[in-house]
Design a protein around this motif. Structure first.
Motif, short mmCIF file in Angstrom:
data_model
loop_
_atom_site.label_atom_id
_atom_site.label_comp_id
_atom_site.label_asym_id
_atom_site.label_seq_id
_atom_site.Cartn_x
_atom_site.Cartn_y
_atom_site.Cartn_z
N LYS A 195 0.83 -1.21 0.00
CA LYS A 195 0.00 0.00 0.00
C LYS A 195 0.87 1.26 0.00
O LYS A 195 0.54 2.26 -0.66
N LEU A 196 1.99 1.24 0.73
CA LEU A 196 2.89 2.38 0.73
C LEU A 196 3.49 2.61 -0.65
O LEU A 196 3.65 3.75 -1.10
N ARG A 197 3.85 1.53 -1.33
CA ARG A 197 4.40 1.67 -2.67
C ARG A 197 3.38 2.26 -3.64
O ARG A 197 3.72 3.11 -4.47
N GLU A 198 2.15 1.82 -3.53
CA GLU A 198 1.11 2.37 -4.40
C GLU A 198 0.86 3.84 -4.06
O GLU A 198 0.64 4.67 -4.97
N ARG A 199 0.91 4.18 -2.79
CA ARG A 199 0.75 5.58 -2.38
C ARG A 199 1.86 6.45 -2.97
O ARG A 199 1.60 7.54 -3.49
N GLN A 200 3.09 5.95 -2.90
CA GLN A 200 4.21 6.72 -3.44
C GLN A 200 4.13 6.80 -4.96
O GLN A 200 4.49 7.83 -5.55
N ARG A 201 3.67 5.75 -5.61
CA ARG A 201 3.54 5.77 -7.06
C ARG A 201 2.57 6.86 -7.51
O ARG A 201 2.83 7.58 -8.47
N ARG A 202 1.48 7.01 -6.80
CA ARG A 202 0.50 8.03 -7.15
C ARG A 202 1.06 9.44 -6.90
O ARG A 202 0.78 10.36 -7.67
N LYS A 203 1.85 9.59 -5.85
CA LYS A 203 2.48 10.88 -5.60
C LYS A 203 3.46 11.23 -6.73
O LYS A 203 3.53 12.37 -7.18
#
Length: 212
Positions: A195-203
């Protein structure tokens, strides 16, 4: 003279000629391990080779090129021994193993280019223009705040998957945890990392395309 001693059979030593022919005596077999009795002081390339490299140094050099990779001459020289400088190691390897007979037999003169260009003119599905940043949006500071973006912190008031931290907030490691409990906790941590990786990808997408 050079002798090769079998490490599996007691009191078995062979001359280089018998060893290369695969001689077998008594219980000795050709696939047994061996060691050089003279300590590897002979030269693989003959007396005409420059530098006087011994077979033991050659073996250390090949071990070093496999461990450290081509070009790390300082590490390779330290692996070979204090008697060899990085310059000597580089010159010997390039001369004997690349430009020498061994390199000529193993390295082809012409290496074909196997890279295929799959891109297409501008506007196609793989066009390079599709990955170029978009022009910046004309968004005021107040509008950015309304979108939930905090420019001074370069962060968002509401993150993607805001409740992701609940996966690990209650986790604790106990000495009496059973294997299934440990694996379950690891699974929770793995889900949280995803979930953190997906959050960073969107940022990253928002920054790369100047959406904020």
């Amino acid at each position: 003279n050079l002798r090769l001693r079998c490490t599996d059979c007691p009191d078995i030593e062979l001359c280089p000629e018998c060893f290369s022919a695969g001689a077998e005596i008594g219980n000795h077999r050709r696939w047994h391990g061996y060691q050089q009795v003279d300590g590897g002081l002979f030269s693989l390339w003959g007396p005409e080779a420059e530098g006087g490299w011994t077979s033991r140094e050659e073996q250390s050099l090949l071990d070093a090129i496999e461990q450290y990779g081509f070009g790390n001459w300082e590490d390779m020289a330290a692996h070979v021994g204090a008697s060899r400088t990085p310059q000597e190691v580089m010159e010997h390897y390039v001369t004997m193993y690349i430009h020498g007979n061994l390199g000529k037999a193993c390295i082809p003169d012409n290496i074909p280019n196997r890279v295929t260009d799959h891109t297409c003119p501008s506007g196609g599905p793989l066009s390079p223009s599709l990955t170029t940043p978009l022009p910046p949006l004309d968004v005021t500071l107040a509008e950015q705040q309304q979108l939930g973006y905090m420019p001074l912190r370069d962060d968002y008031e509401i993150e993607y998957d805001q409740d992701a931290e609940k996966l690990i907030s209650g986790l604790s490691v106990n000495y009496d945890d059973e294997d299934v409990e440990i694996e379950l906790k690891r699974a929770h941590v793995d889900m949280y990392v995803r979930k953190l990786r997906e959050r960073q990808r969107r940022k990253n997408i928002a920054r790369d395309y100047n959406l904020v």
